[in-house]
Design a protein around this motif. Sequence first.
Motif, PDB file in Angstrom:
ATOM      1  N   ALA A   1     -24.664 -34.505  25.286  1.00  0.00           N
ATOM      2  CA  ALA A   1     -24.727 -33.533  24.139  1.00  0.00           C
ATOM      3  C   ALA A   1     -26.053 -33.461  22.774  1.00  0.00           C
ATOM      4  O   ALA A   1     -26.419 -33.460  22.206  1.00  0.00           O
ATOM      5  N   ALA A   2     -26.302 -35.235  22.789  1.00  0.00           N
ATOM      6  CA  ALA A   2     -27.184 -35.967  22.449  1.00  0.00           C
ATOM      7  C   ALA A   2     -28.622 -35.495  22.119  1.00  0.00           C
ATOM      8  O   ALA A   2     -29.048 -36.178  21.273  1.00  0.00           O
ATOM      9  N   THR A   3     -28.745 -35.173  23.529  1.00  0.00           N
ATOM     10  CA  THR A   3     -30.143 -34.898  23.657  1.00  0.00           C
ATOM     11  C   THR A   3     -29.710 -33.224  23.625  1.00  0.00           C
ATOM     12  O   THR A   3     -31.453 -32.986  23.552  1.00  0.00           O
ATOM     13  N   SER A   4     -29.840 -32.899  22.608  1.00  0.00           N
ATOM     14  CA  SER A   4     -28.887 -31.223  22.358  1.00  0.00           C
ATOM     15  C   SER A   4     -30.453 -31.362  20.974  1.00  0.00           C
ATOM     16  O   SER A   4     -30.186 -31.962  19.626  1.00  0.00           O
ATOM     17  N   GLY A   5     -31.654 -30.574  21.295  1.00  0.00           N
ATOM     18  CA  GLY A   5     -32.867 -30.577  20.126  1.00  0.00           C
ATOM     19  C   GLY A   5     -31.630 -29.619  18.607  1.00  0.00           C
ATOM     20  O   GLY A   5     -31.994 -30.428  17.434  1.00  0.00           O
ATOM     21  N   ALA A   6     -31.319 -28.575  18.569  1.00  0.00           N
ATOM     22  CA  ALA A   6     -30.790 -28.242  18.080  1.00  0.00           C
ATOM     23  C   ALA A   6     -29.442 -28.318  17.471  1.00  0.00           C
ATOM     24  O   ALA A   6     -28.950 -28.058  16.538  1.00  0.00           O
ATOM     25  N   LEU A   7     -28.820 -29.365  18.852  1.00  0.00           N
ATOM     26  CA  LEU A   7     -27.988 -30.219  17.781  1.00  0.00           C
ATOM     27  C   LEU A   7     -28.057 -30.897  16.784  1.00  0.00           C
ATOM     28  O   LEU A   7     -27.705 -30.820  15.217  1.00  0.00           O
ATOM     29  N   LEU A   8     -29.060 -31.992  17.194  1.00  0.00           N
ATOM     30  CA  LEU A   8     -29.027 -32.718  16.230  1.00  0.00           C
ATOM     31  C   LEU A   8     -30.350 -32.274  14.660  1.00  0.00           C
ATOM     32  O   LEU A   8     -30.283 -32.610  13.534  1.00  0.00           O
ATOM     33  N   ASP A   9     -30.967 -31.414  15.021  1.00  0.00           N
ATOM     34  CA  ASP A   9     -31.635 -30.303  14.290  1.00  0.00           C
ATOM     35  C   ASP A   9     -30.482 -30.653  13.336  1.00  0.00           C
ATOM     36  O   ASP A   9     -30.418 -30.566  11.658  1.00  0.00           O
ATOM     37  N   PHE A  10     -29.211 -29.868  13.669  1.00  0.00           N
ATOM     38  CA  PHE A  10     -28.019 -29.294  12.188  1.00  0.00           C
ATOM     39  C   PHE A  10     -27.581 -30.461  11.937  1.00  0.00           C
ATOM     40  O   PHE A  10     -27.754 -29.881  10.502  1.00  0.00           O
ATOM     41  N   LEU A  11     -27.397 -31.179  12.483  1.00  0.00           N
ATOM     42  CA  LEU A  11     -27.194 -32.211  11.985  1.00  0.00           C
ATOM     43  C   LEU A  11     -27.936 -32.714  10.908  1.00  0.00           C
ATOM     44  O   LEU A  11     -27.247 -33.566  10.090  1.00  0.00           O
ATOM     45  N   ALA A  12     -28.602 -32.919  11.144  1.00  0.00           N
ATOM     46  CA  ALA A  12     -30.149 -32.906  10.203  1.00  0.00           C
ATOM     47  C   ALA A  12     -30.058 -32.267   8.836  1.00  0.00           C
ATOM     48  O   ALA A  12     -30.296 -33.124   7.811  1.00  0.00           O
ATOM     49  N   GLY A  13     -29.591 -31.373   9.041  1.00  0.00           N
ATOM     50  CA  GLY A  13     -29.735 -30.550   8.087  1.00  0.00           C
ATOM     51  C   GLY A  13     -28.463 -30.592   7.622  1.00  0.00           C
ATOM     52  O   GLY A  13     -28.519 -30.606   5.692  1.00  0.00           O
ATOM     53  N   MET A  14     -27.498 -30.544   8.087  1.00  0.00           N
ATOM     54  CA  MET A  14     -25.982 -30.680   6.939  1.00  0.00           C
ATOM     55  C   MET A  14     -25.704 -32.186   6.219  1.00  0.00           C
ATOM     56  O   MET A  14     -25.208 -32.760   5.404  1.00  0.00           O
ATOM     57  N   ALA A  15     -26.760 -32.957   6.479  1.00  0.00           N
ATOM     58  CA  ALA A  15     -25.931 -34.278   7.041  1.00  0.00           C
ATOM     59  C   ALA A  15     -26.642 -34.378   5.009  1.00  0.00           C
ATOM     60  O   ALA A  15     -25.469 -35.060   4.026  1.00  0.00           O
ATOM     61  N   GLY A  16     -27.411 -33.823   4.341  1.00  0.00           N
ATOM     62  CA  GLY A  16     -27.282 -34.046   2.962  1.00  0.00           C
ATOM     63  C   GLY A  16     -26.531 -33.473   2.025  1.00  0.00           C
ATOM     64  O   GLY A  16     -26.693 -33.893   0.786  1.00  0.00           O
TER      65      GLY A  16
END
Length: 336
Positions: free
Chosen positions: A94-109
Amino acid sequence: MPSFYAKAPKRPRTIAIVLFDRTKLIDVTGPLQVFNDARSLAGSPAYAIALISETGGPVVTDTGVALETLPFSQCMSAPPDTLLVSGGQSALQAATSGALLDFLAGMAGQCRRLGSICLGAFILARGGHLDGRRATTHWEDCAQLRAEFPAIDVREDSIFEEDGGIWTSAGVTAGIDMALAMVEEDLGRDEALRLARSLVLYVKRTGGQRQFSAALDQQIRSRGDRFDALVTAIRSNLAADLSVPRLADMAHMSERNFSRLFTETMGASPAQFIEEMRVDAACDAFQRGDVSVSGAPLLFGFGNPERMRRAFQRRKGISPSDYEARFGPRPPMTTS
């Protein structure tokens, strides 16, 4: 309150847990149970909780049990207070999923807290959220996390870590420990204690920095079952004479042969093994409030306070009194 979250009165804090295919079931349901059972001072649910995934719908966990989820898109319109990423072996994929990483990047802040359970730390690490921070994951995978992400300060003995609002937990049930700590941060120690008692848990697991007890650790390291009966006798009689001559006699062996075989089998000398058992038992008692620091040296076989203090410093890095103050039960609040 957005309809995205489970309904609860008086605007409870919102929590979203990220799932992905074959996620570990208990990594989700353990923390979920803690947050679900937490109550405000008024007795209402303290948290509104949602399970989420990239596309929503049922997500099949590692056990074959499917959990219903809502899509990331709904969460983006109503960012949660706390966002947790579940774990399991499939987290590495799952750590290779671009959609998941993008989602977390948007949520982090936008989230007050961002966290992971078990191998979910690899997902946060891949997104750069753990760089320059303390973090942990399952003890079997800490070396891999450290090797792949050298910018992370990996703490392999931690139950969980919090650094600047980013939380990570160790293996499996450690997610429950982390959830209890979050409840304590949000609602106070009294509610965390109530939950721990209700769920038959420690509000802080013994030692704070150990993922499993000394007894289990020794069993894992053991290269055989030759001394199982002796270890059981040791654990049941920590205040007794546990010198090498006495233990060798109990094992019906010569002292020299006993010391050699015990060390080879258990991965520790008899003295080291017994000290670890005594410290572990004293920690359990301090956490439950069953014994005072002054009464522990004789009860657990240390002999005197100074020997106990040195043993605690070697095994836990703090004194017995500091351990009791940090992890022991708090006295009840009194009203005037």
